[in-house]
Design an enzyme around this catalytic site. Sequence first.
Site, PDB file in Angstrom:
ATOM      1  N   GLY A 259     115.983  43.088 -27.791  1.00 38.33           N
ATOM      2  CA  GLY A 259     116.765  44.606 -27.754  1.00 38.33           C
ATOM      3  C   GLY A 259     116.852  45.559 -27.135  1.00 38.33           C
TER       4      GLY A 259
ATOM      5  N   VAL B 188     110.108  30.752 -30.641  1.00 36.06           N
ATOM      6  CA  VAL B 188     108.467  31.252 -31.644  1.00 36.06           C
ATOM      7  C   VAL B 188     108.569  31.046 -32.655  1.00 36.06           C
ATOM      8  CG1 VAL B 188     107.280  33.298 -32.233  1.00 36.06           C
ATOM      9  CG2 VAL B 188     108.875  33.829 -30.123  1.00 36.06           C
TER      10      VAL B 188
ATOM     11  N   ARG C 143     105.098  37.289 -38.127  1.00 39.13           N
ATOM     12  CA  ARG C 143     104.710  37.091 -37.080  1.00 39.13           C
ATOM     13  C   ARG C 143     103.822  38.559 -37.199  1.00 39.13           C
ATOM     14  NH1 ARG C 143     109.073  37.477 -32.308  1.00 39.13           N
ATOM     15  NH2 ARG C 143     110.625  35.366 -33.183  1.00 39.13           N
TER      16      ARG C 143
ATOM     17  N   ILE D 262     129.056  44.338 -36.923  1.00 39.17           N
ATOM     18  CA  ILE D 262     129.130  43.382 -37.683  1.00 39.17           C
ATOM     19  C   ILE D 262     128.722  44.208 -38.751  1.00 39.17           C
ATOM     20  CG2 ILE D 262     129.129  41.084 -39.163  1.00 39.17           C
ATOM     21  CD1 ILE D 262     131.379  40.936 -36.596  1.00 39.17           C
TER      22      ILE D 262
ATOM     23  N   GLU E 106     130.503  44.578 -28.277  1.00 36.59           N
ATOM     24  CA  GLU E 106     131.197  43.487 -28.996  1.00 36.59           C
ATOM     25  C   GLU E 106     131.062  44.521 -30.580  1.00 36.59           C
ATOM     26  OE1 GLU E 106     129.258  39.046 -28.595  1.00 36.59           O
ATOM     27  OE2 GLU E 106     127.872  40.726 -30.102  1.00 36.59           O
ATOM     28  N   LYS E 107     132.356  44.401 -31.280  1.00 37.23           N
ATOM     29  CA  LYS E 107     132.114  44.876 -32.814  1.00 37.23           C
ATOM     30  C   LYS E 107     130.386  44.633 -33.224  1.00 37.23           C
ATOM     31  CE  LYS E 107     134.401  46.656 -36.256  1.00 37.23           C
ATOM     32  NZ  LYS E 107     134.440  48.092 -36.443  1.00 37.23           N
TER      33      LYS E 107
ATOM     34  N   ARG F  78     115.036  27.166 -25.180  1.00 36.55           N
ATOM     35  CA  ARG F  78     113.871  27.453 -25.045  1.00 36.55           C
ATOM     36  C   ARG F  78     113.277  26.738 -25.916  1.00 36.55           C
ATOM     37  NH1 ARG F  78     112.459  31.947 -27.432  1.00 36.55           N
ATOM     38  NH2 ARG F  78     113.737  33.373 -26.614  1.00 36.55           N
TER      39      ARG F  78
END
Length: 444
Positions: A165, A295, A338, A203, A200-201, A292
Amino acid sequence: MFNKILIANRGEIAARVIRTCKKMGITAVAVYSEADKQAPFTSMADEAYLLGGPRVQESYLNVEKIIEIAKKAGCDAIHPGYGFLSENGDFADRCASEEITFIGPASSVIRKMGNKVEARKTMEAAGLPLVPGLSRPLVDVNEAILEAERIGYPVMLKAASGGGGIGMQAVYSTEELIKAYEGNQKRAQMFFGNGDMFIEKLIDKPRHIEIQVLADQAGNAVYLWERECSIQRRHQKVIEEAPSSFLDEETRNKMGEAAVKAVKEIGYTNAGTLEFLVDQDKNFFFLEMNTRLQVEHPVTEEITGLDLVEQQILIASGDSLSFTQEDVKRAGHAIEARIYAEDPITFYPSPGTITALRLPKGEGVRHELAVNGSSTVSPFYDPMIAKLVVTGASRKEAINRMRAALAAYKVEGIKTNIPMLYDIISCKAFQQGDTTTDFVKLHY
């Protein structure tokens, strides 16, 4: 098969890889920073070596020291886990130059998929549907404004080399875009050494759904169904589940087949994940690829019965997949929560010493732990201290088990997000499967 594997990571993922190494009869070598001297994973390993100081540059990102230890210990492979050096093409090349197998894809593929703009172009060529946007870096804020007007607000401004993020922001007007551009570009440069931005648009009310793939060196590839990862705070996943309660079988298979086609076309090997945004009409758009282990891989393991770390090791050692797509069955429903050392209201990290730890027990409960009842949670690393995974015959049963497990989970001495997780699982919208990426903003 490998004789000795060094795990170039820490915490719960290091412990997770060590368990599979031991199951396979492979000697597990841990490396640790000064801050992790007493961490549980160090005592789990067959051998453990000090890397350096507590900061990541002194330890878990110290390529030369990791290679030095691997050679000294006689390791023939390195498992990077996730984060740190797991998606670093230069590290993969360095391993190859020392004739140590990097348990992951080729460095060229890591680099291509690690840059979101390059990944867009690559997946567009492979035939995957993309979110409308620009498949190259923006020149400057003025071009960003022009592109936003062409695509239409709202838009998502993103760092080309971003993750977690960072450098990413939803923008609803030109004024917001002007303010957001410079700040996110600076953050991207600071965290990733690359200030390239793209757009980007946005959504409306999407689901974040990803497809787990395995691909061997002989050209075989399979998808292991999907994971629903829409419950996020600050674009960071908090709760994941498999399978998605939203997808129908036709869409599920289309997404899986598209993912397999893409990995074959780019020559991908080992475990990987293709992430998609899925709109309310079940149209799906490629978002990014993680080269990879994820998590949230345990939920896939729980519904398929496969050990993904074991599959990574087998593929890296040159084995072909021992099963075909038709052999990949799914059973039950799994949810992962988490657990972070953080304030459940502000999300600020809460480092400190754990004074008591009580883990929930019961059927279908699995723990992935980075701590014990006397661990000190360091401020130097990501504050995730554990993952709680539950499995049930149905989604309803899995939810009930997760609620009971979270209610019984006790961590004292530090703050955790367990109250937040319990509230989410207990929320009527979650229980009904109404889990779009704005869930936390709307309901918490």
